[in-house]
Design a protein around this motif. Structure first.
Motif, PDB file in Angstrom:
ATOM      1  N   CYS A 208       0.954  -0.924  -0.210  1.00  0.00           N
ATOM      2  CA  CYS A 208       0.048  -0.030   0.135  1.00  0.00           C
ATOM      3  C   CYS A 208       0.625   1.403   0.140  1.00  0.00           C
ATOM      4  CB  CYS A 208      -1.203   0.043   1.082  1.00  0.00           C
ATOM      5  SG  CYS A 208      -1.768  -1.428   1.835  1.00  0.00           S
ATOM      6  N   GLU A 209       1.810   1.243   0.897  1.00  0.00           N
ATOM      7  CA  GLU A 209       2.954   2.462   1.593  1.00  0.00           C
ATOM      8  C   GLU A 209       3.377   2.568  -0.327  1.00  0.00           C
ATOM      9  OE1 GLU A 209       4.215   3.025   5.270  1.00  0.00           O
ATOM     10  OE2 GLU A 209       2.912   2.144   5.969  1.00  0.00           O
ATOM     11  N   CYS A 320      -7.663  -2.754   9.005  1.00  0.00           N
ATOM     12  CA  CYS A 320      -8.616  -1.544   8.605  1.00  0.00           C
ATOM     13  C   CYS A 320      -9.631  -1.574   6.680  1.00  0.00           C
ATOM     14  CB  CYS A 320      -9.026   0.234   8.877  1.00  0.00           C
ATOM     15  SG  CYS A 320      -8.295   0.228  10.532  1.00  0.00           S
TER      16      CYS A 320
HETATM   17  C1  HEC Z   1      -7.299   2.707  11.912  1.00  0.00           C
HETATM   18  C2  HEC Z   1      -8.408   2.020  10.337  1.00  0.00           C
HETATM   19  C3  HEC Z   1      -7.386   2.538   9.179  1.00  0.00           C
HETATM   20  C4  HEC Z   1      -5.349   2.324   9.080  1.00  0.00           C
HETATM   21  C5  HEC Z   1      -4.837   1.479  10.115  1.00  0.00           C
HETATM   22  C6  HEC Z   1      -5.594   2.700   8.168  1.00  0.00           C
HETATM   23  N1  HEC Z   1      -6.817   3.739   7.228  1.00  0.00           N
HETATM   24 FE1  HEC Z   1      -6.869   4.192   5.345  1.00  0.00          FE
HETATM   25  N2  HEC Z   1      -8.691   4.602   5.909  1.00  0.00           N
HETATM   26  C7  HEC Z   1      -9.718   4.735   7.240  1.00  0.00           C
HETATM   27  C8  HEC Z   1     -11.032   5.260   7.474  1.00  0.00           C
HETATM   28  C9  HEC Z   1     -11.625   4.832   8.489  1.00  0.00           C
HETATM   29  C10 HEC Z   1     -11.529   6.038   6.014  1.00  0.00           C
HETATM   30  C11 HEC Z   1     -12.324   6.165   5.567  1.00  0.00           C
HETATM   31  C12 HEC Z   1     -12.665   5.921   3.885  1.00  0.00           C
HETATM   32  C13 HEC Z   1     -13.286   4.940   4.122  1.00  0.00           C
HETATM   33  O1  HEC Z   1     -14.327   4.803   4.933  1.00  0.00           O
HETATM   34  O2  HEC Z   1     -13.158   4.215   3.172  1.00  0.00           O
HETATM   35  C14 HEC Z   1      -9.686   6.055   5.272  1.00  0.00           C
HETATM   36  C15 HEC Z   1      -9.327   6.151   3.946  1.00  0.00           C
HETATM   37  C16 HEC Z   1      -8.315   6.249   3.196  1.00  0.00           C
HETATM   38  C17 HEC Z   1      -8.085   6.621   1.610  1.00  0.00           C
HETATM   39  C18 HEC Z   1      -8.830   7.613   0.426  1.00  0.00           C
HETATM   40  C19 HEC Z   1      -8.213   9.024   1.101  1.00  0.00           C
HETATM   41  C20 HEC Z   1      -9.038   9.249   0.792  1.00  0.00           C
HETATM   42  O3  HEC Z   1      -8.569  10.561   0.161  1.00  0.00           O
HETATM   43  O4  HEC Z   1     -10.039   9.100   0.029  1.00  0.00           O
HETATM   44  C21 HEC Z   1      -6.365   5.824   1.398  1.00  0.00           C
HETATM   45  C22 HEC Z   1      -5.949   5.985  -0.156  1.00  0.00           C
HETATM   46  C23 HEC Z   1      -6.098   4.916   2.741  1.00  0.00           C
HETATM   47  N3  HEC Z   1      -7.036   5.387   3.779  1.00  0.00           N
HETATM   48  C24 HEC Z   1      -4.709   4.125   2.752  1.00  0.00           C
HETATM   49  C25 HEC Z   1      -4.344   4.120   3.683  1.00  0.00           C
HETATM   50  C26 HEC Z   1      -2.845   3.247   3.863  1.00  0.00           C
HETATM   51  C27 HEC Z   1      -2.349   3.001   2.870  1.00  0.00           C
HETATM   52  C28 HEC Z   1      -2.740   2.693   5.312  1.00  0.00           C
HETATM   53  C29 HEC Z   1      -1.752   2.171   5.565  1.00  0.00           C
HETATM   54  C30 HEC Z   1      -0.329   3.379   5.693  1.00  0.00           C
HETATM   55  C31 HEC Z   1      -3.929   3.015   5.854  1.00  0.00           C
HETATM   56  N4  HEC Z   1      -5.233   3.725   5.393  1.00  0.00           N
HETATM   57  C32 HEC Z   1      -4.806   2.517   7.395  1.00  0.00           C
HETATM   58  C33 HEC Z   1      -8.961   3.375   8.075  1.00  0.00           C
HETATM   59  C34 HEC Z   1      -7.813   3.733   8.225  1.00  0.00           C
END
Ligand code: HEC
Ligand code: HEC
Ligand code: HEC
Ligand code: HEC
Ligand code: HEC
Ligand code: HEC
Length: 507
Positions: A208-209, A320
């Motif tokens: 992902c990163e 998540c």
């Molecule tokens: C604690 C839970 C959690 C973790 C851990 C997490 N995310 Fe998220 N992320 C979310 C939530 C909640 C959203 C909101 C979007 C949704 O509900 O689909 C989101 C949104 C995103 C989006 C969309 C952003 C946008 O502007 O639309 C990306 C890309 C993303 N995450 C990538 C990552 C990546 C890469 C990692 C690891 C480095 C990560 N996330 C770790 C909870 C998490």
């Protein structure tokens, strides 16, 4: 060989080894040239590359047969020579034209085979790395993941980008694992559904990163949902909210929000007691200031011995975002979407409930489900609203087709793959998700919870039939109004107590 003796030594005998060997070599050469042409025409046939290896093998076997043939001919010509060495030995004389040509031909054939082998292995390597190889070759097994992948945000990201890491060790690991999987498919011993989580999934840091940067998230992400209620009119109920996804670096909402707190300013570890990591009785957070807090579930606490023996996992993206590429939509969400888009006509009385129920039945095969979905809807309307059946209503036919399409895209009875087999950990509506840890039962020694305050994760901007008019206090947003009874939910409520994603909520 017996046939050799059937010929007199004066007449040159037909040597079958020589003949078959030459045919094999000829075929190998011809087919590989043919394949080059074929591949130029058919661009989307990734596994044809494997055939080069087969042709190379044919040529090598052909050469071997030629050798046997030559030895045999010399034996027939001069039966006095005894022993294998004596048969093979001959003096090389480059001045002799035939010897010179023989050497040159063997050299050229060898080079050709080598080229074919490397080209073939490269091609097969590329083929096994392509998305369609992974998704289509084991068609029935991968069908659910392939189908959901194609409609995901990552439909252009190759399977291997997430499933197989860079470098030789990952390559070997994945190919060995691949062989084991091919075996499991061949003897039909694989499990249905395919178990998740995948233990050798490439770590988030490397997948992902590569494309997403955790430091760089914009403060809010807007989420708009359109629900349909269970009344006769299928009333629309919409919701508009901002999710606080902030990262570290953006100016707006700098250093706050989901990604910042979970991944940059803190390290979160947990123990899960089930394979799918849905039951989490213990969590530990280590904050950037060095403070550490442990939380234990009051409902099902672990003993110290159990903790010591358990695998402690550090939370990353996939905890998540466990469905970035294979989201099996719950019937509730899929039907809500189809009604909002008009694929299922809202004018059919109670279609929301009926469609969700039809999708929630258990079926053995997709074919049975297609019939079952159609029958269940048709029977309902025949009994309750016969006017929609008798007049040959277009609406009912369209609804049935749309519900069947939802089924085919998100439920796979042959592989037992569906929203309930693969719960989505984002959110908390149809599966526990965030509430696996953010719940009232999780407490520290000091009696603190991992917070459950709604507004720490999101702000509701508007809700109801229309969501165009937004006038809210931006610090708190609106209190959530539960569509069923109009009750406001301010405190922690476990949505999954009633909501299963399927028809269960209406029982
Ligand atoms: C604690 C839970 C959690 C973790 C851990 C997490 N995310 Fe998220 N992320 C979310 C939530 C909640 C959203 C909101 C979007 C949704 O509900 O689909 C989101 C949104 C995103 C989006 C969309 C952003 C946008 O502007 O639309 C990306 C890309 C993303 N995450 C990538 C990552 C990546 C890469 C990692 C690891 C480095 C990560 N996330 C770790 C909870 C998490
Ligand atoms: C954006 C990253 C990504 C891509 C691209 C991707 N996957 Fe996955 N895949 C995942 C994650 C994450 C999981 C769930 C892992 C977990 O929970 O441990 C998963 C799970 C699976 C599973 C296990 C069953 C399941 O649904 O959990 C299979 C099989 C699978 N993927 C096959 C594929 C195939 C085939 C492709 C290409 C057509 C593909 N994946 C592309 C990230 C990806
Ligand atoms: C090869 C690059 C690449 C990799 C690897 C990748 N992504 Fe993405 N991701 C993208 C792109 C590009 C988009 C935007 C797609 C769009 O807007 O349609 C995206 C969109 C997203 C979104 C927001 C859209 C949505 O569905 O809500 C999330 C969340 C996300 N990725 C999470 C992940 C996670 C988690 C992983 C690791 C398992 C991952 N990505 C791996 C390129 C990648
Ligand atoms: C730990 C963070 C967190 C807490 C606390 C939280 N939510 Fe959520 N909620 C989320 C996330 C993340 C989503 C987005 C899910 C998605 O992208 O589908 C969400 C989605 C929702 C939705 C839309 C559901 C859907 O799937 O359509 C509603 C409604 C909601 N939350 C209500 C509440 C209420 C009411 C509370 C307080 C009792 C609450 N939430 C507490 C994280 C949280
Ligand atoms: C494995 C357990 C676990 C899961 C699952 C989990 N969280 Fe958390 N979360 C925590 C812990 C622990 C903290 C830190 C609490 C503390 O510092 O006291 C935290 C902190 C946060 C914070 C920081 C709030 C702040 O301002 O300090 C946000 C936002 C958050 N979580 C959102 C989410 C969302 C959204 C999800 C679901 C997509 C989710 N979490 C899933 C354990 C979890
Ligand atoms: C006591 C049981 C119960 C609990 C707990 C509950 N709900 Fe519901 N909810 C229902 C029922 C029943 C309906 C169906 C009403 C209808 O559609 O007319 C419903 C409908 C909804 C709907 C609209 C229908 C849809 O398509 O999803 C949303 C949104 C919703 N609930 C969100 C939540 C959230 C978020 C929570 C947790 C904070 C929650 N509910 C907790 C019983 C419950």
């Amino acid at each position: 060989m017996s046939e050799a003796n059937e010929y007199s030594s004066t007449k040159r005998p037909r040597n079958w080894w020589l003949l078959l060997g030459s045919i094999l070599i000829g075929m190998g050469l011809f087919s590989s040239v043919f394949l080059v042409v074929l591949e130029a025409i058919l661009t989307a046939a990734p596994y044809l590359g494997v055939l080069y290896l087969l042709f190379a093998l044919a040529i090598v076997v052909g050469l071997g047969m030629l050798l046997v043939g030559v030895i045999q001919r010399r034996h027939v010509a001069d039966p006095q020579r005894k022993g294998l060495i004596a048969k093979i030995r001959f003096t090389l004389d480059l001045a002799k034209r035939s010897h010179f040509y023989a050497i040159v031909s063997i050299f050229m054939a060898g080079m050709f085979v080598l080229a074919l082998l490397s080209f073939g292995s490269y091609k097969s390597y590329r083929a096994t790395e392509s998305a369609s190889f992974c998704g289509e070759l084991c068609h029935s097994v991968m069908h659910p993941e392939w189908t959901t992948y194609q409609t995901s945000s990552h439909a252009r990201v190759a399977c291997v980008e997430c499933h197989i890491g860079e470098g030789a060790d990952w390559f070997v690991k994945s190919k060995i694992d691949g062989l084991r999987q091919v075996w499991a498919v061949t003897v039909n011993s694989f499990s249905r559904p395919i178990p998740t989580p995948i233990h050798n999934l490439r770590p988030a840091r490397e997948t992902c990163e590569e494309c997403h940067w955790p430091q760089k998230f914009i403060g809010y992400r807007e989420l708009v949902r359109a629900y349909t209620l269970s009344d006769e009119e299928n009333t629309a109920h919409r919701l508009r909210m901002l999710l606080k996804i902030g990262g570290e670096q953006t100016g707006f909402m700098k250093g706050s929000g989901i990604h910042y707190h979970m991944l940059i300013a803190a390290k979160i570890e947990y123990i899960a007691t089930d394979e799918r990591r849905q039951n989490i009785p213990w969590v530990r957070v280590t904050r950037s200031d060095g403070s550490v807090t442990e939380f234990d579930s009051l409902d099902s606490p672990l003993s110290e011995a159990e903790k010591a023996g358990a695998e402690v996992r550090t939370m990353d993206c996939m905890d998540c975002h466990n469905r970035p590429s294979h989201q099996f939509m719950a019937p509730m969400s899929a039907v809500n979407m189809a009604i909002e888009q008009g694929a299922i006509p809202r004018t059919l009385p109670h279609i929301k409930v009926q469609a969700v129920r039809a999708l929630s039945h258990e079926y053995q095969t997709t074919d049975q489900a297609m019939v079952g979905v159609a029958n269940s809807l048709r029977n309902y309307y025949r009994e309750e609203y016969p006017q929609f059946v008798e007049n040959g209503s277009e609406d009912l036919t369209r609804a049935i087709q749309a519900v069947q399409a939802i089924y085919r895209g998100s439920i796979f009875p042959e592989m037992h793959a569906s929203w309930s087999a693969y719960p989505d950990n984002i959110g908390h509506h149809y599966s526990p998700g965030c509430f696996r840890c953010h719940n009232e039962s999780m407490q520290s020694a000091e009696g603190e919870n991992i917070f459950t305050t709604c507004t720490k994760c999101h702000l509701i901007l508007a809700q109801g039939e229309s969501i165009d008019d937004v006038k809210v206090d931006f610090r708190t947003g609106l209190t959530f109004v539960h569509p069923e009874d109009g009750a406001t939910i301010e405190e922690y409520v476990d949505c999954v107590d009633c909501h299963t994603g399927g028809g269960g909520v209406y029982e």
